[in-house]
Enzyme design. Structure first.
Site, PDB file in Angstrom:
ATOM      1  N   LYS A 177       0.900  -1.307  -0.011  1.00  0.00           N
ATOM      2  CA  LYS A 177       0.070   0.040  -0.118  1.00  0.00           C
ATOM      3  C   LYS A 177       0.861   1.273  -0.062  1.00  0.00           C
ATOM      4  O   LYS A 177       0.522   2.359  -0.543  1.00  0.00           O
ATOM      5  CB  LYS A 177      -1.063  -0.084   1.178  1.00  0.00           C
ATOM      6  CG  LYS A 177      -2.284   0.743   1.312  1.00  0.00           C
ATOM      7  CD  LYS A 177      -3.035   0.607   0.177  1.00  0.00           C
ATOM      8  CE  LYS A 177      -4.134   1.278   0.049  1.00  0.00           C
ATOM      9  NZ  LYS A 177      -5.211   1.022   0.835  1.00  0.00           N
ATOM     10  N   ASN A 193     -13.450 -10.367  -4.137  1.00  0.00           N
ATOM     11  CA  ASN A 193     -12.204 -11.026  -4.597  1.00  0.00           C
ATOM     12  C   ASN A 193     -11.713 -11.964  -3.899  1.00  0.00           C
ATOM     13  O   ASN A 193     -12.060 -12.000  -2.733  1.00  0.00           O
ATOM     14  CB  ASN A 193     -11.369  -9.357  -4.398  1.00  0.00           C
ATOM     15  CG  ASN A 193     -10.986  -8.782  -5.836  1.00  0.00           C
ATOM     16  OD1 ASN A 193     -11.155  -9.291  -6.744  1.00  0.00           O
ATOM     17  ND2 ASN A 193     -10.794  -7.543  -5.491  1.00  0.00           N
TER      18      ASN A 193
END
Length: 751
Positions: free
Chosen positions: A96, A289
């Protein structure tokens, strides 16, 4: 469509080699001398310390606070893997952090807190608040994530954003805006079904209600069915806030007549039968997902009128958080926001939706291997759209300023957009630097080809953009007519038009030129015709007499002819030391190639001259030169007579005592690839070369044009160096921007 296959070994090697992890900390200030260290630490650092103690907001000026976000997790909900703990979350948090840097040029530090106690977590984050401009919470399980985010928002005066919730919600909202636009549905009239009442699901439905969806039109489902008013089992305060007045009790019930399905649940949760029961033009966001609630193929098999989005990159309409969080934080940091509020999130969603409706740049379509245009298979921009960085943050910043959360509102939004463009594009960064220096120089720039409309437009732009005074060589009536034809008739009065008929210096020019050329077969009448009628010679004479500070030409005539005419006035031949250096910018790297303009077949001494000139240009562009003499041979093998001069060029530089790195001969891969260079531990270069000196002009031209046409490299130049004057020769057919770039280079005296 097939998924991208990644093996476990590939994933582990990616994270391990060449060094463990995904980023490093790089100093932004010089750290080479004792003076540098004294400024960076004791005693110099005491000065900003005292300034910040007196005015805490000055931390944004003297430290990295204003461009640094902490990515924080306790590992209680890592991806779809569950609660694996703080340490196991570190690869995700590092990932991230690098996404922040890659997409929005935001520095980010990952922090993994080894606690499952919300109060401990809240206290730890609150205490580290002074270090950061924003907090991005990640992979924290529900319902703790709601408690943690809400309390931190109340306690801290910087943005706190749980991306698992709001990132998905923002992109979902953007896609929904466009899906409703295409189906001509109004959100307040739509029946919306959400399956999955976790962090992301609750955030999605909250933002969609902020957009105008009605409470009882929004049916939220969890693993126990519909969340209806009066339900007792499996409830909490966040679910209760979205309990609807409805007789529906199962997802199957809720899907009958639904206009929109939002899924943040599990593979297979939405059946084809449920899709078949939906209203006309159903909108399906199956965002689970890695496998969606229903695949687009399955949905389209029963409903050809469906608009389908997923979280997958191998399907159209990917709901990808990277479209949101980098740009939300970029806009928030740039106004030194106290928070990221709903208005800022909606501004981000609207800007994304509007961007998807615009014409898609060719480079984006090429990257995705297909033509992209707004429609049912393209309702959300792609993550690599270069316009995101300068489109989304300004919208976020405006919303933040309008709602009063900005500490330092932006005044010049156009200037802000330009700084955003420069953040991500190495070309823009370099050109912005040149542009700023050129504006400071305020050079009087001679535009030799005043009979060409493109040159005239560039001259007008040069002056109107504040670079300095534009001097156009041409006939007044011709210049006026061509400007009028270009729709810029009013600009005629702004320009200074110069020619042999209106100058009072023609006699001085001809006398000067006669002295230079009288022993080269030219008589006075030849000289007069040359000075008075050839615009290139006339312009060069203006420059030689100080009646301008720089000269740009070459748009209407081939470079060889222009260089020949320049050589009448200035020493611009190979024998005089003139060199052409072209800058190639590609994938975040810049490499200079020389000679691309003057020398046909240089010998080793010429090559040494070329290297010195290229090093001078490199420093003018802000680069520390590392020269490689390029060949098809590397350090003597294979043996070839044609490679010998490249080998000898290094010896020639040895004798000159230059102050930059150089070595050769070597192949281009050795010169530019650190791993290949490492195979030759005796190589004198400390890193990949940024200057390639090539064997001949033809190889230079082929290399540059091949990279431009096939590799998509950005070309600046060739930059003419070594003529003792600021002359830059554009390529034939150059654009206005190309001409302005070369004028700026001349103004900066880079050559």
């Amino acid at each position: 469509m097939a998924k991208n296959k990644i093996t476990s070994d590939e994933a582990l090697h990616y994270h391990m080699d060449p060094t463990p992890g995904k980023f490093e900390v790089v100093a932004t200030k010089a750290m080479t001398t004792q003076r540098d260290l004294s400024l960076a630490y004791s005693p110099g650092v005491a000065v900003p310390v005292e300034a910040i103690a007196e005015n805490p907001e000055s931390a944004y000026d003297y430290t990295t606070k204003g461009n640094t976000v902490a990515v924080i997790s306790n590992g209680s909900a890592i991806l779809g893997l569950g609660n694996l703990g703080a340490l196991a979350s570190k690869p995700v948090m590092e990932g991230k952090a690098v996404l922040f840097k890659r997409f929005a040029d935001i520095n980010s530090i990952d922090i993994e807190l080894d606690t499952q106690d919300p109060e401990e977590f809240i206290n730890a984050v609150k205490l580290m608040g002074p270090a950061f401009g924003g907090i991005n919470l990640e992979d924290i399980k529900a319902p703790e994530c709601f408690i943690i985010e809400q309390q931190l928002k109340e306690l801290m005066d910087i943005p706190v954003f749980h991306d698992d919730q709001h990132g998905t919600a923002v992109i979902c909202a953007a896609g929904l805006m466009n899906a409703l636009y295409l189906t001509k549905k109004k959100i307040e009239d739509c029946k919306i079904v959400l399956n999955g009442a976790g962090a992301a699901g609750i955030a999605c439905i909250e933002l969609i209600k902020t957009m105008g969806a009605k409470q009882d039109n929004c049916i939220v489902c969890d693993t126990k069915g519909v969340i209806y008013q009066g339900r007792k089992k499996g409830m909490n305060q966040w679910k209760s806030a979205h309990a609807a007045k409805t007789d529906d009790r199962t997802l199957e019930d809720a899907m009958k007549g639904a206009d929109v399905f939002l899924g943040v649940s599990a593979k297979g949760a939405l059946t084809p039968e449920m899709v078949a029961s939906m209203n006309d033009d159903p909108i399906i966001f199956a965002m689970a997902n890695p496998d969606p609630e229903i695949t687009p193929e399955e949905a389209h098999e029963v409903r050809g009128d469906a608009i389908v989005a997923t979280g997958r990159s191998d399907y159209p309409n990917q709901v990808n958080n990277v479209l949101g969080f980098p740009y939300l934080f970029r806009g928030a940091l740039d106004i030194q926001a106290k928070a990221i509020n709903d208005e800022m999130k909606l501004a981000c969603a609207r800007a994304l939706a509007e961007l998807a409706r615009e014409d898609v740049p060719d480079e984006v379509a090429m990257a995705y291997g297909r033509k992209l245009s707004f429609g049912r298979d393209y309702i959300i921009p792609t993550p690599f759209d270069p316009r995101l960085i300068f489109t989304i943050p300004p919208a976020v910043a405006r919303a933040g300023m309008d709602t009063g959360v900005a500490r330092r509102p932006l005044v010049d939004m156009d200037g802000y957009e330009q700084t955003l463009r420069a953040r991500m594009d190495p070309t823009a960064t370099i050109l912005s630097s040149i542009s700023a220096r050129a504006k400071a120089a305020q050079a009087r720039m001679i535009f030799a080809e005043g009979d060409d409309p493109t040159v005239l437009r560039a001259a007008v732009a040069y002056q109107r953009q504040g670079f300095g005074k534009a001097l156009v060589v041409g006939r007044e009536q011709d210049v006026k007519l061509k400007l009028e034809e270009a729709g810029m008739g009013e600009a005629f009065r702004e320009l200074t038009v110069v020619n042999a008929a209106n100058t009072r210096h023609l006699d001085a020019y001809t006398e000067f030129l006669y002295k230079k050329l009288q022993r080269k077969g030219f008589d006075t009448s030849d000289i007069y015709r040359m000075a008075a009628r050839d615009r290139h010679v006339f312009s060069a004479l203006m420059l030689a007499h100080g009646h301008g500070d720089g000269l740009v030409t070459g748009v209407t005539r081939k470079a060889a002819h222009v260089l020949h005419q320049m050589n009448r006035v200035f020493p611009a031949s190979a024998e005089d030391g003139a060199v052409g250096v072209t800058a190639l910018i590609h994938k975040g790297r810049i490499v200079l190639v020389a000679d691309t303009l003057v020398h046909e077949w240089p010998d080793e001494e010429d090559l040494a001259d070329i290297a010195i000139a290229a090093a001078r240009v490199a420093r003018g562009l802000g680069l520390e030169p590392r020269v490689a003499f390029a060949s098809f041979s590397t350090f003597g093998y294979p043996v070839s007579e044609r490679a010998q001069k490249m080998h000898k060029a290094s010896d020639a530089l040895d004798k000159r005592g230059v102050d930059f790195e150089y070595d050769g001969e070597m192949t281009v891969d050795v010169a530019l690839n650190r791993d290949q260079m490492a195979l030759y531990p005796f190589c004198r270069l400390s890193g990949p070369a940024n200057i390639l000196v090539v064997p001949a002009r033809h190889s230079a031209s082929i290399s540059v044009k091949l990279l431009q046409e096939m590799g998509g490299a950005t070309i600046i130049g060739p930059i003419l160096s070594g003529v003792g004057a600021q002359i830059q020769i554009c390529r034939m057919g150059a654009t206005v921007n190309d001409i302005l770039h070369m004028a700026s280079i001349a103004a900066c005296k880079i050559g």
